[in-house]
Structure formats: C-alpha cells, structure tokens
Write an enzyme that holds these catalytic residues in place. Structure first.
Site, PDB file in Angstrom:
ATOM      1  N   ALA A 171     -33.984 -77.469   5.131  1.00 25.58           N
ATOM      2  CA  ALA A 171     -34.437 -78.695   5.788  1.00 25.58           C
ATOM      3  C   ALA A 171     -33.395 -79.061   6.838  1.00 25.58           C
ATOM      4  CB  ALA A 171     -34.568 -79.812   4.769  1.00 25.58           C
ATOM      5  N   GLY A 228     -34.657 -75.438   1.872  1.00 25.53           N
ATOM      6  CA  GLY A 228     -36.094 -75.529   2.144  1.00 25.53           C
ATOM      7  C   GLY A 228     -36.649 -74.226   2.709  1.00 25.53           C
ATOM      8  N   GLU A 273     -28.413 -76.932  -1.755  1.00 24.67           N
ATOM      9  CA  GLU A 273     -28.520 -78.398  -1.716  1.00 24.67           C
ATOM     10  C   GLU A 273     -27.424 -79.087  -2.518  1.00 24.67           C
ATOM     11  OE1 GLU A 273     -30.991 -76.287  -2.192  1.00 24.67           O
ATOM     12  OE2 GLU A 273     -32.796 -76.921  -1.121  1.00 24.67           O
TER      13      GLU A 273
HETATM   14  N1  DAK Z   1     -30.061 -78.373   9.418  1.00 20.99           N
HETATM   15  C1  DAK Z   1     -29.734 -78.678  10.702  1.00 20.99           C
HETATM   16  N2  DAK Z   1     -29.057 -77.840  11.494  1.00 20.99           N
HETATM   17  C2  DAK Z   1     -28.684 -76.643  10.997  1.00 20.99           C
HETATM   18  C3  DAK Z   1     -28.988 -76.255   9.673  1.00 20.99           C
HETATM   19  C4  DAK Z   1     -29.721 -77.190   8.877  1.00 20.99           C
HETATM   20  N3  DAK Z   1     -30.100 -76.901   7.625  1.00 20.99           N
HETATM   21  N4  DAK Z   1     -28.489 -75.021   9.464  1.00 20.99           N
HETATM   22  C5  DAK Z   1     -27.890 -74.659  10.622  1.00 20.99           C
HETATM   23  N5  DAK Z   1     -28.018 -75.632  11.529  1.00 20.99           N
HETATM   24  C6  DAK Z   1     -27.522 -75.635  12.910  1.00 20.99           C
HETATM   25  C7  DAK Z   1     -26.018 -75.870  12.939  1.00 20.99           C
HETATM   26  O1  DAK Z   1     -25.723 -77.250  12.870  1.00 20.99           O
HETATM   27  C8  DAK Z   1     -25.665 -75.270  14.271  1.00 20.99           C
HETATM   28  O2  DAK Z   1     -26.017 -76.154  15.308  1.00 20.99           O
HETATM   29  P1  DAK Z   1     -24.881 -76.769  16.326  1.00 20.99           P
HETATM   30  O3  DAK Z   1     -23.900 -77.454  15.438  1.00 20.99           O
HETATM   31  O4  DAK Z   1     -24.329 -75.543  17.000  1.00 20.99           O
HETATM   32  O5  DAK Z   1     -25.648 -77.675  17.216  1.00 20.99           O
HETATM   33  C9  DAK Z   1     -26.596 -74.080  14.382  1.00 20.99           C
HETATM   34  O6  DAK Z   1     -27.665 -74.341  13.478  1.00 20.99           O
HETATM   35  C10 DAK Z   1     -25.959 -72.761  13.974  1.00 20.99           C
HETATM   36  O7  DAK Z   1     -25.400 -72.941  12.702  1.00 20.99           O
HETATM   37  P2  DAK Z   1     -23.869 -72.593  12.369  1.00 20.99           P
HETATM   38  O8  DAK Z   1     -23.013 -72.732  13.578  1.00 20.99           O
HETATM   39  O9  DAK Z   1     -23.493 -73.369  11.179  1.00 20.99           O
HETATM   40  O10 DAK Z   1     -23.998 -71.033  12.041  1.00 20.99           O
HETATM   41  P3  DAK Z   1     -23.126 -70.188  11.014  1.00 20.99           P
HETATM   42  O11 DAK Z   1     -23.565 -68.772  11.199  1.00 20.99           O
HETATM   43  O12 DAK Z   1     -21.678 -70.498  11.127  1.00 20.99           O
HETATM   44  O13 DAK Z   1     -23.597 -70.689   9.562  1.00 20.99           O
HETATM   45  C11 DAK Z   1     -25.152 -71.304   7.860  1.00 20.99           C
HETATM   46  C12 DAK Z   1     -24.881 -70.499   9.167  1.00 20.99           C
HETATM   47  C13 DAK Z   1     -26.661 -71.145   7.541  1.00 20.99           C
HETATM   48  C14 DAK Z   1     -24.354 -70.740   6.713  1.00 20.99           C
HETATM   49  C15 DAK Z   1     -24.785 -72.795   8.096  1.00 20.99           C
HETATM   50  O14 DAK Z   1     -25.371 -73.211   9.304  1.00 20.99           O
HETATM   51  C16 DAK Z   1     -25.227 -73.683   6.976  1.00 20.99           C
HETATM   52  O15 DAK Z   1     -24.591 -73.735   5.944  1.00 20.99           O
HETATM   53  N6  DAK Z   1     -26.327 -74.397   7.209  1.00 20.99           N
HETATM   54  C17 DAK Z   1     -26.846 -75.406   6.278  1.00 20.99           C
HETATM   55  C18 DAK Z   1     -27.552 -74.720   5.114  1.00 20.99           C
HETATM   56  C19 DAK Z   1     -28.033 -75.736   4.101  1.00 20.99           C
HETATM   57  O16 DAK Z   1     -27.244 -76.513   3.561  1.00 20.99           O
HETATM   58  N7  DAK Z   1     -29.313 -75.713   3.841  1.00 20.99           N
HETATM   59  C20 DAK Z   1     -29.938 -76.640   2.892  1.00 20.99           C
HETATM   60  C21 DAK Z   1     -30.335 -77.915   3.588  1.00 20.99           C
HETATM   61  S1  DAK Z   1     -31.002 -79.093   2.432  1.00 20.99           S
HETATM   62  C22 DAK Z   1     -37.815 -82.049   0.342  1.00 20.99           C
HETATM   63  C23 DAK Z   1     -38.150 -80.754   0.692  1.00 20.99           C
HETATM   64  C24 DAK Z   1     -37.121 -79.838   1.010  1.00 20.99           C
HETATM   65  C25 DAK Z   1     -35.789 -80.233   0.988  1.00 20.99           C
HETATM   66  C26 DAK Z   1     -35.485 -81.511   0.599  1.00 20.99           C
HETATM   67  C27 DAK Z   1     -36.484 -82.438   0.268  1.00 20.99           C
HETATM   68  N8  DAK Z   1     -38.850 -82.981   0.001  1.00 20.99           N
HETATM   69  C28 DAK Z   1     -40.230 -82.651   0.317  1.00 20.99           C
HETATM   70  C29 DAK Z   1     -38.479 -84.203  -0.606  1.00 20.99           C
HETATM   71  C30 DAK Z   1     -34.796 -79.251   1.386  1.00 20.99           C
HETATM   72  C31 DAK Z   1     -33.477 -79.571   1.537  1.00 20.99           C
HETATM   73  C32 DAK Z   1     -32.586 -78.593   2.189  1.00 20.99           C
HETATM   74  O17 DAK Z   1     -32.965 -77.502   2.589  1.00 20.99           O
END
Ligand code: DAK
Length: 261
Positions: free
Chosen positions: A69, A112, A135
């Site tokens: 997400a 997500g 998450e």
């Molecule tokens: N959201 C927003 N931006 C993201 C992102 C994300 N999940 N993942 C990556 N990006 C963006 C980064 O911010 C960066 O943008 P800038 O800062 O350059 O503007 C760009 O993508 C490239 O990312 P990185 O520079 O971080 O690239 P790396 O190769 O260094 O790292 C990475 C890649 C995937 C390991 C890292 O970006 C990372 O850890 N990303 C976050 C992963 C994460 O935590 N995912 C879970 C999110 S929470 C629901 C339904 C679903 C959900 C919740 C509720 N309901 C229906 C209630 C789901 C929740 C989630 O998924």
C-alpha cells in the site's frame, strides 16, 4: 495495443482470450494508492463484462510487482479514514472476479502487493522475486488478507514468521512453501504467465469459472461442504453444450471448439 483510459495501469486488448493488466506506477515501485486500486477494480469490471476476456494476466515491472500500500497516502488516514476506507471496495472487487487471474511477479512483492498477488489464482515468479508482509515494521498488520491467505498458502510457521518479523522470502522459498507454482528467469515470467493463461483460455469458460469457484470454496469451508459444492457444479456442467462438445471431440479424435454455452 494499450488502452489509455487508465493513468496507472496498462490494459492491453485481449488476445486469444487473454488480457494483460500491468501495474504502472514505477516512481513508487507500484505502491497501491486508492486511485491505483480503483483503476484496477474498474479494469476488472470491464474484463468481467467482456466475453472476449477469458483470463487476466496481472503483472508489474521487472523491479516490482508492487511494494505494498502507498505508505505516504496511508500516513494521511486516521482511524475514521481507515473505517471508511474506500480501498475496501476495490479489494472486494478483486476478490469477486470470476475469471482466472494469473500473476506474473518480479522483484518486490510486499505488503498489499503480496496480498494482491495472493488474490491471483496462479502465481508465477521470477528468480529475483521477494515476497513479504513488512507491515509489522510500520506498527501495523496486514489489512487485505495477509494474516489469512498467507498462512493458508505457506502454512502456519512460515506465515507467522513472515507476518511477525516482516522479513521477506525469496522465490525458491515461496515455491517450496506453495505460495507460487513456478519460477522462471525474470524476463520469462510474463511470457510464461501468458502461456499458462492461453492454455486456460482455450477451455470451456463455464467449466473454468466453476472450477475456480469450487477450488476457492474448498479453501474456505470444510471438506463435506466443498465436495457438495463440487457435486452441484459438476451436475450443472453436465447440461452444457461445451460438455457435449468436449466429449464428442475426444471421441472423434479432434480438438474441441468451446462456445461457452
Ligand atoms: N509506499 C509509497 N512509496 C513507496 C513504497 C510504498 N509502499 N515503496 C517504495 N516506495 C517509493 C519510495 O518512497 C521511493 O520513492 P522516492 O522516495 O524516491 O520518492 C521509491 O518508491 C523507490 O523506493 P526506494 O528508494 O525505497 O527503493 P529501494 O530499492 O531502496 O527499496 C523497498 C525498495 C521495497 C525495499 C523499499 O522501498 C520499501 O521498504 N518500501 C516499503 C515496503 C513496505 O513497507 N510495504 C508495506 C506497506 S504497508 C488495507 C489493505 C492493505 C494494506 C493495509 C490496509 N485495508 C484494506 C485496510 C497494506 C499495507 C501495506 O502494504
């Protein structure tokens, strides 16, 4: 040919019954905003109604299927915002899609994104794919089925480990745990998914639809109920022209021509 009615999706015209939908938000590794999920939900509505679409292939980029997400968007949502979360309807739409979805996954498939992949019926991934539910690192838990579908797919211990530690697994681990069915070289993931989808698209659409429904029903219920559901579906199919055609073609040693009747 791509349909540009979407800003964050590339939706191809169906070819031989297979429609490719590509998540296309490269600047954020295909992070799933409300708008992106809304576009996906709309594309699936259109695909559901289009009889030329028999199977959907869902993919992202070589770097990411989807990194979860959109965390920046989530940060703006308070408790009331989450209760009234419009994404819920989009997830519901994806869950209820009646035609098979084959996911072609490369790179990051997190949060997500992993939950979206688990909504697909068949998952094919590149050697570099990373599956995870990070998450917990954000002080939250999966919100689109990650605590439920992941455990059903990979078992309690590995599922619990992924959800509680936030650590991803690689494609080999995902394959041996049963989360995905095949591993390919990254550049071959999409072609292989298209190939599998094409095989399915040549079958009777009615049989495919009921087979999908039976398998999903079985995962949700006890064995006796699942078997009863299968029996009903089997009986329904015995009244179709496709069933007559399938059997006649076998007996006449020719390829069947299914019409969906
Ligand atoms: N959201 C927003 N931006 C993201 C992102 C994300 N999940 N993942 C990556 N990006 C963006 C980064 O911010 C960066 O943008 P800038 O800062 O350059 O503007 C760009 O993508 C490239 O990312 P990185 O520079 O971080 O690239 P790396 O190769 O260094 O790292 C990475 C890649 C995937 C390991 C890292 O970006 C990372 O850890 N990303 C976050 C992963 C994460 O935590 N995912 C879970 C999110 S929470 C629901 C339904 C679903 C959900 C919740 C509720 N309901 C229906 C209630 C789901 C929740 C989630 O998924």
């Amino acid at each position: 040919m791509s349909n540009n009615a979407y800003e964050m999706l590339n939706v191809a015209e169906p070819v031989d019954g297979v429609q490719q939908i590509q998540l296309d938000r490269p600047e954020a590794l295909n992070a799933l905003t409300t708008a992106l999920l809304g576009e996906l939900s709309r594309a699936l509505d259109v695909a559901e109604a289009n009889s030329h679409v028999k199977v959907v292939v869902l993919t992202g980029s070589i770097r990411a299927f989807a990194a979860g997400a959109d965390v920046k968007e989530m940060a703006e949502r308070d408790l009331v915002g989450i209760v009234n979360d419009p994404r819920q309807q989009s997830w519901q739409r994806i869950t209820q899609f009646s035609k098979p979805i084959v996911a072609a996954i490369n790179g990051y498939c997190l949060g997500g994104g992993c939950e979206l992949a688990m909504h697909a019926d068949i998952l094919i991934a590149g050697t570099d794919a990373k599956f995870g539910q990070p998450e917990i690192n954000l002080g939250i838990i999966p919100g689109a089925g990650g605590t439920q579908r992941l455990v059903r797919a990979v078992g309690k211990s590995l599922g619990m480990q992924m959800v509680l530690t936030g650590q991803p697994i690689n494609a080999e681990q995902a394959k041996s745990a049963g989360l995905i069915s095949e591993i390919t070289q990254p550049e071959l993931t999409l072609p292989r998914a298209m190939e599998v989808a094409s095989q399915i698209a040549q079958k009777s659409a009615l049989a495919v639809r009921l087979a999908k429904e039976c398998v999903l029903k079985g995962m949700d219920t006890d064995l006796a109920t699942g078997l009863r559901f299968e029996r009903h579906a089997f009986t329904v199919l015995s009244g179709t022209k496709d069933r007559d055609e399938g059997i006649a073609a076998f007996l006449e040693k020719r390829k069947p021509t299914f019409t969906g009747q």
